[in-house]
Design an enzyme around this catalytic site. Structure first.
Site, mmCIF file in Angstrom:
data_model
loop_
_atom_site.group_PDB
_atom_site.id
_atom_site.type_symbol
_atom_site.label_atom_id
_atom_site.label_comp_id
_atom_site.label_asym_id
_atom_site.label_seq_id
_atom_site.Cartn_x
_atom_site.Cartn_y
_atom_site.Cartn_z
ATOM 1 N N ASN A 1 -0.638 8.395 4.968
ATOM 2 C CA ASN A 1 -0.669 9.269 3.792
ATOM 3 C C ASN A 1 -1.840 8.832 2.923
ATOM 4 O O ASN A 1 -1.771 7.801 2.260
ATOM 5 C CB ASN A 1 0.660 9.155 3.034
ATOM 6 C CG ASN A 1 0.651 9.942 1.736
ATOM 7 O OD1 ASN A 1 -0.260 10.724 1.481
ATOM 8 N ND2 ASN A 1 1.665 9.730 0.915
ATOM 9 N N LYS B 1 -2.890 10.114 0.265
ATOM 10 C CA LYS B 1 -2.680 10.425 -1.161
ATOM 11 C C LYS B 1 -3.950 11.080 -1.703
ATOM 12 O O LYS B 1 -4.622 11.803 -0.976
ATOM 13 C CB LYS B 1 -2.255 9.165 -1.919
ATOM 14 C CG LYS B 1 -1.064 8.483 -1.227
ATOM 15 C CD LYS B 1 -0.388 7.424 -2.015
ATOM 16 C CE LYS B 1 0.804 6.895 -1.235
ATOM 17 N NZ LYS B 1 1.606 5.934 -1.936
ATOM 18 N N HIS C 1 7.757 13.387 -1.685
ATOM 19 C CA HIS C 1 7.270 12.008 -1.836
ATOM 20 C C HIS C 1 7.654 11.518 -3.240
ATOM 21 O O HIS C 1 7.676 12.294 -4.190
ATOM 22 C CB HIS C 1 5.749 11.961 -1.644
ATOM 23 C CG HIS C 1 5.232 10.553 -1.561
ATOM 24 N ND1 HIS C 1 5.009 9.792 -2.688
ATOM 25 C CD2 HIS C 1 4.944 9.766 -0.500
ATOM 26 C CE1 HIS C 1 4.589 8.591 -2.315
ATOM 27 N NE2 HIS C 1 4.541 8.549 -0.990
ATOM 28 N N GLU D 1 6.080 10.072 -5.409
ATOM 29 C CA GLU D 1 5.075 10.373 -6.447
ATOM 30 C C GLU D 1 5.191 11.828 -6.899
ATOM 31 O O GLU D 1 4.887 12.147 -8.049
ATOM 32 C CB GLU D 1 3.668 10.038 -5.909
ATOM 33 C CG GLU D 1 3.478 8.522 -5.846
ATOM 34 C CD GLU D 1 2.602 8.013 -4.721
ATOM 35 O OE1 GLU D 1 1.833 8.818 -4.155
ATOM 36 O OE2 GLU D 1 2.693 6.811 -4.399
ATOM 37 N N GLU E 1 11.408 5.360 1.786
ATOM 38 C CA GLU E 1 10.376 4.634 1.059
ATOM 39 C C GLU E 1 10.957 4.097 -0.245
ATOM 40 O O GLU E 1 11.030 4.835 -1.245
ATOM 41 C CB GLU E 1 9.216 5.564 0.713
ATOM 42 C CG GLU E 1 8.521 6.159 1.913
ATOM 43 C CD GLU E 1 7.072 6.477 1.595
ATOM 44 O OE1 GLU E 1 6.203 5.970 2.284
ATOM 45 O OE2 GLU E 1 6.817 7.222 0.625
ATOM 46 N N GLY F 1 2.865 0.643 -2.665
ATOM 47 C CA GLY F 1 1.617 0.243 -3.311
ATOM 48 C C GLY F 1 1.708 -1.070 -4.067
ATOM 49 O O GLY F 1 0.806 -1.421 -4.825
ATOM 50 N N SER G 1 4.065 -0.415 1.537
ATOM 51 C CA SER G 1 3.216 -1.603 1.768
ATOM 52 C C SER G 1 3.177 -2.061 3.230
ATOM 53 O O SER G 1 3.049 -3.260 3.495
ATOM 54 C CB SER G 1 3.649 -2.763 0.857
ATOM 55 O OG SER G 1 3.475 -2.407 -0.504
HETATM 56 O O1 LIG Z 1 3.430 7.546 1.620
HETATM 57 C C1 LIG Z 1 3.202 6.336 1.687
HETATM 58 C C2 LIG Z 1 3.850 5.413 0.827
HETATM 59 O O2 LIG Z 1 3.929 5.855 -0.480
HETATM 60 C C3 LIG Z 1 3.490 3.979 0.997
HETATM 61 O O3 LIG Z 1 2.298 3.628 0.321
HETATM 62 P P1 LIG Z 1 1.724 2.149 0.504
HETATM 63 O O4 LIG Z 1 1.634 1.884 1.983
HETATM 64 O O5 LIG Z 1 0.378 2.179 -0.160
HETATM 65 O O6 LIG Z 1 2.692 1.226 -0.153
#
Ligand SMILES: O=C[C@H](O)COP(=O)(O)O
Length: 259
Positions: free
Chosen positions: A11, A13, A103, A105, A175, A181, A221
């Protein structure tokens, strides 16, 4: 894990414009080809910004890449006066396979609730897209020890009114928000606890067959150093990777967790 093909989904983002996207996909494709990655053993996809989709489609088609690609959101509507929204019809025409729905977010910054997540999930399925439905608890819920009941309520909401036939096509991504993150990856036992509970709930809502077919990913993460132990858990069928998916070498290593 039963006969489910693992899925490693990146992803991006809100990162990478359409020119950067071409470079990143090309590098990822080369890294996987160099390693003779077997896409039938581990599926790899990238969820890119809407504005990158046409460039990624052109590249993937021209290179005969086995990578699939997807979007990070879609509208709950199909067409009409919905300024700024993106229809599943547009995504389907761009060769999109997967679309993230709900998601954390989007839930946090755009107020998406379970009803909207449910409507978007249905809209994706109605147009031949595979929804990756994201669920997971925040830190306060985790500290209260309520991560399973909280996450299962989100699962109930997302699957409301969806037929067994469609439900079997859905991908769920657990998640935990506190792990996104932050560099704080959940332990394999943490991931298994909730992923296993999600599968058990799908068996209750539908049947053992449907629960067995649905891929339940872990996200938060994930790195090449942590993927193998997560994948060793029986109910972890892949990963939804954020930050680490922006580094093609690292993401290719994650996809090659079996090597
Ligand atoms: O969609 C992916 C997740 O929000 C995980 O993000 P991350 O790997 O940066 O923690």
């Amino acid at each position: 894990m039963a006969n489910r093909t693992p899925l490693i989904a990146g992803n991006w983002k809100m990162n990478k414009d359409h020119l950067e996207a071409v470079h990143l996909v090309q590098k990822l494709d080369w890294a996987l080809k160099d390693a003779k990655h077997d896409f039938s053993a581990v599926e790899v996809t990238v969820l890119v910004p809407f504005t990158d989709l046409r460039s990624v489609q052109t590249l993937v088609d021209a290179d005969g890449s086995q990578l699939s690609y997807g979007a990070q959101d879609l509208s709950a509507q199909v067409s009409g006066a919905y300024t700024g929204e993106i229809s599943p019809v547009f995504l389907e025409k761009l060769g999109v396979k997967y679309v993230a729905v709900g998601h954390s977010e989007r839930r946090q910054y755009h107020g998406e609730d379970d009803a909207l997540v449910n409507a978007k999930t249905k809209n994706a399925l109605a147009h031949g897209l595979v929804p990756i439905v994201c669920v997971g608890e925040g830190l306060d819920i985790r500290k209260a020890g309520e991560q399973v009941s909280y996450t299962l309520a989100q699962v109930d909401g997302a699957f409301e009114g969806i037929s067994a036939e469609d439900a079997a096509k859905v991908v769920v991504a657990y998640e935990p928000v506190w792990a996104i993150g932050t560099g704080e990856v959940a332990t394999p036992a943490d991931a298994q606890e909730v992923n296993g509970a999600i599968r058990a709930r799908l068996a209750e809502l539908y049947s053992a067959e449907v629960a067995d077919a649905v891929r339940v990913l872990y996200g938060g993460s994930v790195k090449s150093s942590s993927i193998a132990e997560l994948m060793a858990e029986p109910d972890v069928d892949g990963a939804l990777v954020g930050g680490a998916s922006l580094d093609p070498e690292e993401f290719a290593k994650i996809a090659r967790f079996q090597a």
